[in-house]
Write an enzyme that holds these catalytic residues in place. Structure first.
Site, PDB file in Angstrom:
ATOM      1  N   HIS A   1     -19.077   9.704   0.043  1.00 44.48           N
ATOM      2  CA  HIS A   1     -19.475   8.386   0.558  1.00 44.48           C
ATOM      3  C   HIS A   1     -20.995   8.245   0.419  1.00 44.48           C
ATOM      4  O   HIS A   1     -21.731   9.172   0.779  1.00 44.48           O
ATOM      5  CB  HIS A   1     -19.056   8.251   2.029  1.00 44.48           C
ATOM      6  CG  HIS A   1     -19.373   6.898   2.578  1.00 44.48           C
ATOM      7  ND1 HIS A   1     -18.638   5.784   2.256  1.00 44.48           N
ATOM      8  CD2 HIS A   1     -20.378   6.471   3.376  1.00 44.48           C
ATOM      9  CE1 HIS A   1     -19.172   4.726   2.841  1.00 44.48           C
ATOM     10  NE2 HIS A   1     -20.222   5.117   3.530  1.00 44.48           N
TER      11      HIS A   1
ATOM     12  N   ILE B   1      -7.650   3.011   0.289  1.00 43.13           N
ATOM     13  CA  ILE B   1      -7.369   3.941   1.383  1.00 43.13           C
ATOM     14  C   ILE B   1      -5.956   4.477   1.168  1.00 43.13           C
ATOM     15  O   ILE B   1      -5.022   3.706   0.906  1.00 43.13           O
ATOM     16  CB  ILE B   1      -7.542   3.211   2.731  1.00 43.13           C
ATOM     17  CG1 ILE B   1      -9.028   2.883   2.899  1.00 43.13           C
ATOM     18  CG2 ILE B   1      -7.053   4.077   3.886  1.00 43.13           C
ATOM     19  CD1 ILE B   1      -9.365   1.998   4.063  1.00 43.13           C
ATOM     20  N   LEU B   2      -5.807   5.790   1.231  1.00 41.89           N
ATOM     21  CA  LEU B   2      -4.492   6.406   0.970  1.00 41.89           C
ATOM     22  C   LEU B   2      -3.617   6.327   2.219  1.00 41.89           C
ATOM     23  O   LEU B   2      -4.117   6.300   3.336  1.00 41.89           O
ATOM     24  CB  LEU B   2      -4.680   7.870   0.558  1.00 41.89           C
ATOM     25  CG  LEU B   2      -5.413   8.084  -0.765  1.00 41.89           C
ATOM     26  CD1 LEU B   2      -5.698   9.566  -0.973  1.00 41.89           C
ATOM     27  CD2 LEU B   2      -4.612   7.532  -1.944  1.00 41.89           C
TER      28      LEU B   2
ATOM     29  N   GLU C   1      -6.816  10.096   8.566  1.00 40.84           N
ATOM     30  CA  GLU C   1      -6.227   8.745   8.631  1.00 40.84           C
ATOM     31  C   GLU C   1      -7.257   7.661   8.988  1.00 40.84           C
ATOM     32  O   GLU C   1      -6.983   6.480   8.846  1.00 40.84           O
ATOM     33  CB  GLU C   1      -5.019   8.716   9.589  1.00 40.84           C
ATOM     34  CG  GLU C   1      -5.277   9.107  11.027  1.00 40.84           C
ATOM     35  CD  GLU C   1      -5.612  10.587  11.222  1.00 40.84           C
ATOM     36  OE1 GLU C   1      -6.211  10.891  12.270  1.00 40.84           O
ATOM     37  OE2 GLU C   1      -5.320  11.433  10.353  1.00 40.84           O
TER      38      GLU C   1
ATOM     39  N   ASP D   1     -13.346   6.981   6.313  1.00 35.22           N
ATOM     40  CA  ASP D   1     -14.629   7.708   6.375  1.00 35.22           C
ATOM     41  C   ASP D   1     -14.788   8.486   7.680  1.00 35.22           C
ATOM     42  O   ASP D   1     -15.925   8.793   8.081  1.00 35.22           O
ATOM     43  CB  ASP D   1     -15.824   6.753   6.194  1.00 35.22           C
ATOM     44  CG  ASP D   1     -15.822   6.076   4.825  1.00 35.22           C
ATOM     45  OD1 ASP D   1     -15.413   6.712   3.843  1.00 35.22           O
ATOM     46  OD2 ASP D   1     -16.226   4.903   4.756  1.00 35.22           O
TER      47      ASP D   1
ATOM     48  N   ASN E   1     -13.756  13.314  -0.035  1.00 28.89           N
ATOM     49  CA  ASN E   1     -14.279  12.000  -0.405  1.00 28.89           C
ATOM     50  C   ASN E   1     -15.795  12.058  -0.408  1.00 28.89           C
ATOM     51  O   ASN E   1     -16.386  12.736   0.424  1.00 28.89           O
ATOM     52  CB  ASN E   1     -13.832  10.934   0.613  1.00 28.89           C
ATOM     53  CG  ASN E   1     -14.341   9.545   0.251  1.00 28.89           C
ATOM     54  OD1 ASN E   1     -14.277   9.122  -0.905  1.00 28.89           O
ATOM     55  ND2 ASN E   1     -14.872   8.830   1.236  1.00 28.89           N
TER      56      ASN E   1
ATOM     57  N   ARG F   1       0.824  -1.214   0.000  1.00 30.61           N
ATOM     58  CA  ARG F   1       0.000   0.000   0.000  1.00 30.61           C
ATOM     59  C   ARG F   1       0.859   1.267   0.000  1.00 30.61           C
ATOM     60  O   ARG F   1       0.515   2.273  -0.633  1.00 30.61           O
ATOM     61  CB  ARG F   1      -0.943   0.007   1.218  1.00 30.61           C
ATOM     62  CG  ARG F   1      -1.814   1.255   1.280  1.00 30.61           C
ATOM     63  CD  ARG F   1      -3.078   1.006   2.050  1.00 30.61           C
ATOM     64  NE  ARG F   1      -2.861   0.980   3.481  1.00 30.61           N
ATOM     65  CZ  ARG F   1      -3.167   1.983   4.302  1.00 30.61           C
ATOM     66  NH1 ARG F   1      -3.714   3.072   3.835  1.00 30.61           N
ATOM     67  NH2 ARG F   1      -2.957   1.870   5.582  1.00 30.61           N
TER      68      ARG F   1
ATOM     69  N   ALA G   1     -28.199  13.069  -4.524  1.00 29.98           N
ATOM     70  CA  ALA G   1     -27.335  13.575  -3.448  1.00 29.98           C
ATOM     71  C   ALA G   1     -25.876  13.739  -3.904  1.00 29.98           C
ATOM     72  O   ALA G   1     -25.357  14.848  -3.953  1.00 29.98           O
ATOM     73  CB  ALA G   1     -27.432  12.659  -2.227  1.00 29.98           C
ATOM     74  N   GLU G   2     -25.217  12.640  -4.271  1.00 32.60           N
ATOM     75  CA  GLU G   2     -23.771  12.710  -4.553  1.00 32.60           C
ATOM     76  C   GLU G   2     -23.427  13.732  -5.637  1.00 32.60           C
ATOM     77  O   GLU G   2     -22.507  14.545  -5.469  1.00 32.60           O
ATOM     78  CB  GLU G   2     -23.245  11.337  -4.992  1.00 32.60           C
ATOM     79  CG  GLU G   2     -23.363  10.277  -3.921  1.00 32.60           C
ATOM     80  CD  GLU G   2     -22.759   8.940  -4.356  1.00 32.60           C
ATOM     81  OE1 GLU G   2     -21.658   8.938  -4.912  1.00 32.60           O
ATOM     82  OE2 GLU G   2     -23.394   7.901  -4.124  1.00 32.60           O
TER      83      GLU G   2
HETATM   84  C1  GAR Z   1     -20.280   6.168  -5.633  1.00 29.05           C
HETATM   85  O1  GAR Z   1     -21.547   5.815  -5.167  1.00 29.05           O
HETATM   86  C2  GAR Z   1     -19.386   6.593  -4.473  1.00 29.05           C
HETATM   87  O2  GAR Z   1     -20.070   7.297  -3.482  1.00 29.05           O
HETATM   88  C3  GAR Z   1     -18.939   5.247  -3.961  1.00 29.05           C
HETATM   89  O3  GAR Z   1     -18.704   4.482  -5.121  1.00 29.05           O
HETATM   90  C4  GAR Z   1     -19.533   4.947  -6.181  1.00 29.05           C
HETATM   91  C5  GAR Z   1     -18.651   5.289  -7.372  1.00 29.05           C
HETATM   92  O4  GAR Z   1     -19.405   5.623  -8.510  1.00 29.05           O
HETATM   93  N1  GAR Z   1     -17.782   5.404  -3.121  1.00 29.05           N
HETATM   94  C6  GAR Z   1     -17.560   4.659  -2.045  1.00 29.05           C
HETATM   95  O5  GAR Z   1     -18.292   3.757  -1.694  1.00 29.05           O
HETATM   96  C7  GAR Z   1     -16.301   5.024  -1.257  1.00 29.05           C
HETATM   97  N2  GAR Z   1     -16.396   4.494   0.087  1.00 29.05           N
HETATM   98  P1  GAR Z   1     -18.785   6.464  -9.724  1.00 29.05           P
HETATM   99  O6  GAR Z   1     -17.496   5.785 -10.147  1.00 29.05           O
HETATM  100  O7  GAR Z   1     -19.844   6.336 -10.790  1.00 29.05           O
HETATM  101  O8  GAR Z   1     -18.584   7.882  -9.264  1.00 29.05           O
END
Ligand code: GAR
Length: 208
Positions: A110, A93-94, A148, A151, A108, A66, A180-181
């Site tokens: 989530h 995870i970075l 670190e 989430d 990020n 990693r 939402a996202e």
């Molecule tokens: C998204 O729903 C994002 O929130 C999730 O993966 C999907 C990626 O979709 N991320 C995680 O679960 C990180 N813990 P995308 O490639 O179409 O943006």
């Protein structure tokens, strides 16, 4: 104010990357330049989205170590003079070095309302499966700073989404993304590019 060089880290379809590209084109993300798309997977459709929009991209794959993976990413970010990192469906995870150097500069997204359904093992469709099996009535998405703890960084924006009666993990995932996202990730990025976010005692303050 310096125009920020933004790197978007992806692993898959890249719909959140697309939301950022669209918001940038529409003038909803100002004071930032989409400088690099970095993918951990050479087959990620996100790379096509970058190419279609004239954004430089590269692939860095994770091997067994990693730290080596994170060091290779850090070298690329430094080479491109990156100011802000967005994890947009980046499934790794970075390591500490990147997190230290980019403190409160890594976003990020989530797909749940943190602190529910988050941490190690909660990614992609698994998050929605867990929400449906718990029987929650409301879920949503969170944009937070990366620290670190998986989430665990300070929360910037959240938006709730209601569960519907016949939801499957797939229908719920799609609704959480659309409602939402794709809204809160570009908005948080615009706030960060315009230096409107500050962190006091692990709490994010937004200067409007
Ligand atoms: C998204 O729903 C994002 O929130 C999730 O993966 C999907 C990626 O979709 N991320 C995680 O679960 C990180 N813990 P995308 O490639 O179409 O943006």
């Amino acid at each position: 104010m310096k125009v920020k060089n933004i790197a978007i880290l992806v692993s898959g379809g890249g719909t959140n990357l697309q939301a950022i590209i669209d918001a940038h084109k529409a003038g909803k993300i100002t004071n930032g330049r989409l400088a690099l798309v970095l993918s951990s997977n050479e087959k990620a459709y996100a790379l096509q989205r970058a190419a279609d929009n004239g954004i430089e991209s590269c692939v860095i794959k994770k091997g067994s170590n990693r730290d080596e993976f994170s060091d290779a990413i850090l070298a690329k970010l430094e080479e491109k003079d990156i100011d802000i990192i967005v994890l947009a469906g980046f499934m790794h995870i970075l390591s500490g070095k990147i997190i230290e150097k980019y403190k409160n500069k890594i976003l990020n997204v989530h797909p749940a309302l943190i602190p529910s359904f988050c941490g190690e093992g909660f990614y992609g469709l698994h998050v929605h499966e867990a929400a449906l099996s718990k029987g929650v009535k409301v879920t949503g998405a969170t944009v937070h700073f990366v620290n670190e703890i998986a989430d665990g960084g300070p929360i910037i924006l959240q938006k709730a989404v209601y569960i519907e009666e016949n939801d499957t993990p797939e229908t719920l995932q799609r609704r959480v993304m659309e409602n939402a996202e794709w809204e809160i990730l570009p908005r948080a990025l615009d706030l960060l590019c315009n230096e409107k976010l500050s962190v006091e005692n692990s709490t994010v303050k937004i200067k409007e």
